[in-house]
Scaffold this active site. Structure first.
Site, PDB file in Angstrom:
ATOM      1  N   GLY A  82       6.742  33.060  16.569  1.00 48.00           N
ATOM      2  CA  GLY A  82       5.682  32.590  17.968  1.00 48.00           C
ATOM      3  C   GLY A  82       6.849  32.157  19.118  1.00 48.00           C
ATOM      4  O   GLY A  82       8.144  32.037  19.115  1.00 48.00           O
ATOM      5  N   HIS A  83       6.300  31.952  20.244  1.00 47.58           N
ATOM      6  CA  HIS A  83       6.733  31.480  21.585  1.00 47.58           C
ATOM      7  C   HIS A  83       7.733  30.461  21.442  1.00 47.58           C
ATOM      8  O   HIS A  83       7.242  29.514  20.926  1.00 47.58           O
ATOM      9  CB  HIS A  83       5.784  31.380  22.785  1.00 47.58           C
ATOM     10  CG  HIS A  83       4.970  30.052  22.563  1.00 47.58           C
ATOM     11  ND1 HIS A  83       4.901  28.982  23.162  1.00 47.58           N
ATOM     12  CD2 HIS A  83       3.690  30.054  22.090  1.00 47.58           C
ATOM     13  CE1 HIS A  83       4.077  28.198  22.792  1.00 47.58           C
ATOM     14  NE2 HIS A  83       3.217  28.801  22.100  1.00 47.58           N
ATOM     15  N   ASP A  84       8.759  30.451  22.064  1.00 46.94           N
ATOM     16  CA  ASP A  84       9.599  29.203  22.534  1.00 46.94           C
ATOM     17  C   ASP A  84      10.264  28.676  21.045  1.00 46.94           C
ATOM     18  O   ASP A  84      10.790  27.611  20.992  1.00 46.94           O
ATOM     19  CB  ASP A  84       8.825  28.180  23.266  1.00 46.94           C
ATOM     20  CG  ASP A  84       8.456  28.481  24.786  1.00 46.94           C
ATOM     21  OD1 ASP A  84       9.517  28.482  25.460  1.00 46.94           O
ATOM     22  OD2 ASP A  84       7.281  28.664  24.864  1.00 46.94           O
TER      23      ASP A  84
END
Length: 309
Positions: free
Chosen positions: A217-219
């Site tokens: 997932g993001h970041d």
């Protein structure tokens, strides 16, 4: 996400059409989510529960939906919808850029790198030396890949973050202006998906090996020399420290940390942060030795009930 140059508070307010509190020449250098903000950044907040956290964060410009007292040394952007206006800024500074070729002319590809047919490489992508990119891989804009990286067929690097705000009419997406950064000597299996950061970087550390059908997932930041087996789903904003082993079908919640050299056994639900150097299993997650003892005791329940009868 840093802006290409320093902007004044007045200019930023004009871009999104809102009022501001502070010196009109106050310096604005970028925009970020609260977990990665730095001095000079804009952070947005649209719920009273998080006002204090945002106002007291490292961010020096707060995009907020209430005219509150401005902390010393900071500035405010007063908006009736900070989520919408944060998107306006992302779209202004990192707009979607159309591509009409399989490999963008702005991409930089290192010596000795092999790219198999039907792969898409977006705008401003950087790929290092001696990489092997198999067919049907999609590498979105601004992705950075180091040296000696192998990526198998069907993998997607740089898709948008799964981040939405519920509205009466449906869900609004928070636009993603971040990147995916793959360090040297990483191996990524087939049909993996690694989402870019909302404003920062999703990072895969040097020497890490990822099996087929893994989602990141993001970041999220994955450290050096990790092993991640197939069908694992890692949520956004997770920190996985160096030399962690994650076996198949593991899922994590967001915003947690998995300590260095931890081992997460298959089908575990990582519901909280865990220390390094230990083995874990189960949902909710516990140290594997304790969890397996519990399961052994559960098997004894029928025998205990028969004795009671």
């Amino acid at each position: 996400m840093k802006f290409p140059k320093v902007y004044s508070l007045e200019v930023i307010a004009t871009i999104i059409g809102c009022e501001f509190v502070g010196d009109k020449d106050f310096s604005v250098m970028g925009m970020n989510e609260i977990h990665v903000v730095e001095s000079g950044d804009i952070v947005f907040v649209d719920h009273p529960k998080y006002y204090d956290k945002a106002l007291n964060s490292v961010a020096t410009i707060i995009l907020i939906n209430k005219n509150v007292e401005c902390p010393a040394g900071k500035a405010l952007l007063i908006s009736d919808d900070p989520f919408r206006d944060f998107n306006k800024l992302t779209n202004y500074f990192k707009p979607f850029q159309f591509s009409n070729t399989s490999i963008s002319t702005s991409a930089k590809i290192g010596e000795g790198t092999v790219i198999q047919p039907n792969t898409f490489i977006g705008n401003h992508v950087i790929i290092g030396k001696n990489c092997l990119i198999h067919s049907n891989v999609s590498i979105y804009d601004h992705t950075v890949i180091g040296d000696n990286v192998m990526i198998h067929a069907g993998t997607v690097l740089g898709a948008d973050a799964f981040y939405y705000k519920k509205r009466d009419a449906g869900f609004d997406q928070l636009l993603s202006g971040g990147r995916v950064v793959i360090k040297d000597n990483v191996g990524i299996g087939a049909l993996c998906t690694i989402d870019k950061g909302v404003t920062g970087d999703t990072t895969i550390g040097e020497g890490t090996k990822i099996d087929n059908q893994v989602h990141v997932g993001h970041d999220t930041v994955i450290g050096k020399k990790c092993l991640i087996a197939s069908q694992t789903g890692i949520a956004g904003c997770v920190i996985i420290e160096d030399e962690v082993t994650i076996w198949g079908q593991v899922g994590t919640t967001s915003g947690i940390t998995i300590g260095a050299k931890a081992v997460i056994l298959g089908q575990t639900g990582v519901t909280k942060s865990v220390e390094g150097g230990k083995s874990y299993f189960g949902t909710p997650i516990e140290e594997s030795r304790e969890k397996l003892k519990q399961l052994a005791n559960i098997k004894k329940i029928p025998e205990i009930l028969n004795k009671i009868k």
